[in-house]
Design a protein around this motif. Structure first.
Motif, PDB file in Angstrom:
ATOM      1  N   GLN A  15       0.893  -1.199   0.027  1.00  0.00           N
ATOM      2  CA  GLN A  15       0.040   0.018   0.049  1.00  0.00           C
ATOM      3  C   GLN A  15       0.880   1.310  -0.108  1.00  0.00           C
ATOM      4  OE1 GLN A  15      -3.569   0.114  -0.041  1.00  0.00           O
ATOM      5  NE2 GLN A  15      -3.041   2.331  -0.461  1.00  0.00           N
ATOM      6  N   LEU A  16       1.827   1.222   0.811  1.00  0.00           N
ATOM      7  CA  LEU A  16       2.748   2.266   0.976  1.00  0.00           C
ATOM      8  C   LEU A  16       3.567   2.697  -0.334  1.00  0.00           C
ATOM      9  CD1 LEU A  16       4.285   4.446   2.433  1.00  0.00           C
ATOM     10  CD2 LEU A  16       5.820   2.880   3.093  1.00  0.00           C
ATOM     11  N   LYS A  17       4.155   1.556  -1.169  1.00  0.00           N
ATOM     12  CA  LYS A  17       4.604   1.748  -2.634  1.00  0.00           C
ATOM     13  C   LYS A  17       3.593   2.045  -3.698  1.00  0.00           C
ATOM     14  CE  LYS A  17       7.793  -2.268  -1.584  1.00  0.00           C
ATOM     15  NZ  LYS A  17       8.096  -3.486  -1.813  1.00  0.00           N
ATOM     16  N   ARG A  18       2.360   1.860  -3.406  1.00  0.00           N
ATOM     17  CA  ARG A  18       1.559   2.225  -4.392  1.00  0.00           C
ATOM     18  C   ARG A  18       1.291   3.601  -4.253  1.00  0.00           C
ATOM     19  NH1 ARG A  18      -0.958  -2.515  -3.411  1.00  0.00           N
ATOM     20  NH2 ARG A  18      -2.786  -1.508  -2.159  1.00  0.00           N
ATOM     21  N   ARG A  21       4.258   5.728  -5.068  1.00  0.00           N
ATOM     22  CA  ARG A  21       4.230   5.940  -6.618  1.00  0.00           C
ATOM     23  C   ARG A  21       3.427   6.891  -7.172  1.00  0.00           C
ATOM     24  NH1 ARG A  21       2.961   0.690  -8.491  1.00  0.00           N
ATOM     25  NH2 ARG A  21       4.315  -0.169  -7.042  1.00  0.00           N
ATOM     26  N   ILE A  22       2.127   6.908  -6.936  1.00  0.00           N
ATOM     27  CA  ILE A  22       1.108   7.609  -7.533  1.00  0.00           C
ATOM     28  C   ILE A  22       1.312   9.175  -7.177  1.00  0.00           C
ATOM     29  CG2 ILE A  22      -1.239   8.370  -7.420  1.00  0.00           C
ATOM     30  CD1 ILE A  22      -1.923   5.325  -7.005  1.00  0.00           C
ATOM     31  N   THR A  23       1.627   9.240  -5.816  1.00  0.00           N
ATOM     32  CA  THR A  23       2.044  10.641  -5.285  1.00  0.00           C
ATOM     33  C   THR A  23       3.412  10.970  -5.797  1.00  0.00           C
ATOM     34  OG1 THR A  23       0.959  10.202  -3.311  1.00  0.00           O
ATOM     35  CG2 THR A  23       2.422  11.874  -3.091  1.00  0.00           C
ATOM     36  N   GLY A  24       4.479  10.250  -6.005  1.00  0.00           N
ATOM     37  CA  GLY A  24       5.625  10.569  -6.832  1.00  0.00           C
ATOM     38  C   GLY A  24       5.479  11.205  -8.421  1.00  0.00           C
ATOM     39  N   GLY A  25       4.432  10.550  -9.039  1.00  0.00           N
ATOM     40  CA  GLY A  25       4.141  10.793 -10.410  1.00  0.00           C
ATOM     41  C   GLY A  25       3.449  12.329 -10.329  1.00  0.00           C
ATOM     42  N   LEU A  26       2.503  12.493  -9.270  1.00  0.00           N
ATOM     43  CA  LEU A  26       1.864  13.984  -9.132  1.00  0.00           C
ATOM     44  C   LEU A  26       3.072  14.957  -8.708  1.00  0.00           C
ATOM     45  CD1 LEU A  26      -1.383  13.159  -7.148  1.00  0.00           C
ATOM     46  CD2 LEU A  26      -1.273  13.958  -9.651  1.00  0.00           C
ATOM     47  N   LEU A  27       4.220  14.357  -8.098  1.00  0.00           N
ATOM     48  CA  LEU A  27       5.232  15.587  -7.407  1.00  0.00           C
ATOM     49  C   LEU A  27       5.825  15.858  -8.848  1.00  0.00           C
ATOM     50  CD1 LEU A  27       5.979  16.612  -4.859  1.00  0.00           C
ATOM     51  CD2 LEU A  27       7.606  14.716  -4.633  1.00  0.00           C
ATOM     52  N   GLY A  53       2.806  15.602   2.750  1.00  0.00           N
ATOM     53  CA  GLY A  53       2.091  14.594   2.831  1.00  0.00           C
ATOM     54  C   GLY A  53       2.810  13.123   2.416  1.00  0.00           C
ATOM     55  N   MET A  54       3.633  13.121   1.606  1.00  0.00           N
ATOM     56  CA  MET A  54       4.387  12.129   1.459  1.00  0.00           C
ATOM     57  C   MET A  54       5.382  11.572   2.450  1.00  0.00           C
ATOM     58  SD  MET A  54       5.516  12.262  -2.492  1.00  0.00           S
ATOM     59  CE  MET A  54       6.623  10.726  -2.401  1.00  0.00           C
ATOM     60  N   TYR A  55       5.912  12.678   3.194  1.00  0.00           N
ATOM     61  CA  TYR A  55       6.731  12.420   4.493  1.00  0.00           C
ATOM     62  C   TYR A  55       5.793  11.850   5.492  1.00  0.00           C
ATOM     63  CZ  TYR A  55       9.760  12.716   8.540  1.00  0.00           C
ATOM     64  OH  TYR A  55      10.444  12.457   9.636  1.00  0.00           O
ATOM     65  N   ASN A  56       4.662  12.485   5.828  1.00  0.00           N
ATOM     66  CA  ASN A  56       3.891  12.118   6.680  1.00  0.00           C
ATOM     67  C   ASN A  56       3.287  10.630   6.558  1.00  0.00           C
ATOM     68  OD1 ASN A  56       3.880  14.169   8.596  1.00  0.00           O
ATOM     69  ND2 ASN A  56       2.166  15.239   7.664  1.00  0.00           N
TER      70      ASN A  56
END
Length: 144
Positions: A15-18, A21-27, A53-56
Motif C-alpha cells: 500500500q505504501l509503495k503504491r 508511486r502515485i504521489t511521486g508521479g503527481l510530484l 504529505g508524502m513524508y507524513n
C-alpha cells in the motif's frame, strides 16, 4: 528506545509503495509546473503539500510497522508521539509557507490532504479487485 526488528507487513508495504508511486508521479508533474512557471504560487503550494504529505505517510507507515514488538501502553505512547511530531511538521510547514508570498496556503493544504485521499481510494480499489478475483461481491450493489 531501540525498536525491535520485526518482519515487514506485506499489505502495508505494498500500500505504501503504491501510494508513494502515485504521489511521486503527481510530484514530478508539479515540479515540472514549478520549472515552467517558477513564480506560480499554486504550483509551489501543491509541491510543498505533496512533499509534506508524502513524508507524513512514510513516517506513519514506519511507525505502524514497528508496533508489533511493543506492549499496548508503549504502542499508544509511541503512536501519540508520532502523531504530535507529524502535526507539528504540518503546523511548521503551514506557518513558514504563510510567511512566504510565493506559496498558496490553500493549495498547500490540498497537497497535504491529497496523499491520504490517494491512499484511501487506492485501498478501496485494491479491495474491490481482490474480492472480485476471489469470485465474491465487493458490495451488495454488484448483485443487482
Amino acid at each position: 528506545m531501540v525498536m525491535p526488528s520485526l518482519p515487514s507487513i506485506p499489505e502495508l508495504d505494498n500500500q505504501l509503495k503504491r501510494t508513494l508511486r502515485i504521489t511521486g508521479g503527481l510530484l514530478v508533474l508539479t515540479a515540472l509546473a514549478v520549472a515552467a512557471s517558477p513564480r506560480d504560487p499554486l504550483a509551489w503550494g501543491l509541491l510543498l503539500g505533496l512533499l509534506t504529505g508524502m513524508y507524513n505517510t512514510y513516517s506513519l507507515a514506519l511507525r505502524i510497522g514497528r508496533l508489533g514488538g511493543l506492549s499496548r501502553q508503549s504502542a499508544r505512547g509511541y503512536m501519540r508521539q508520532g502523531l504530535v511530531m507529524r502535526l507539528a511538521l504540518v503546523a511548521a510547514v503551514v506557518l513558514v509557507a504563510g510567511r512566504v508570498t510565493g506559496v498558496n496556503i490553500l493549495w498547500l493544504g490540498a497537497g497535504m490532504l491529497l496523499v491520504p485521499c490517494i491512499t484511501a481510494v487506492d485501498a478501496a480499489v485494491f479491495a474491490a479487485r481482490q474480492s472480485r478475483s476471489e469470485g465474491k461481491y465487493f458490495s451488495e450493489i454488484e448483485k443487482i
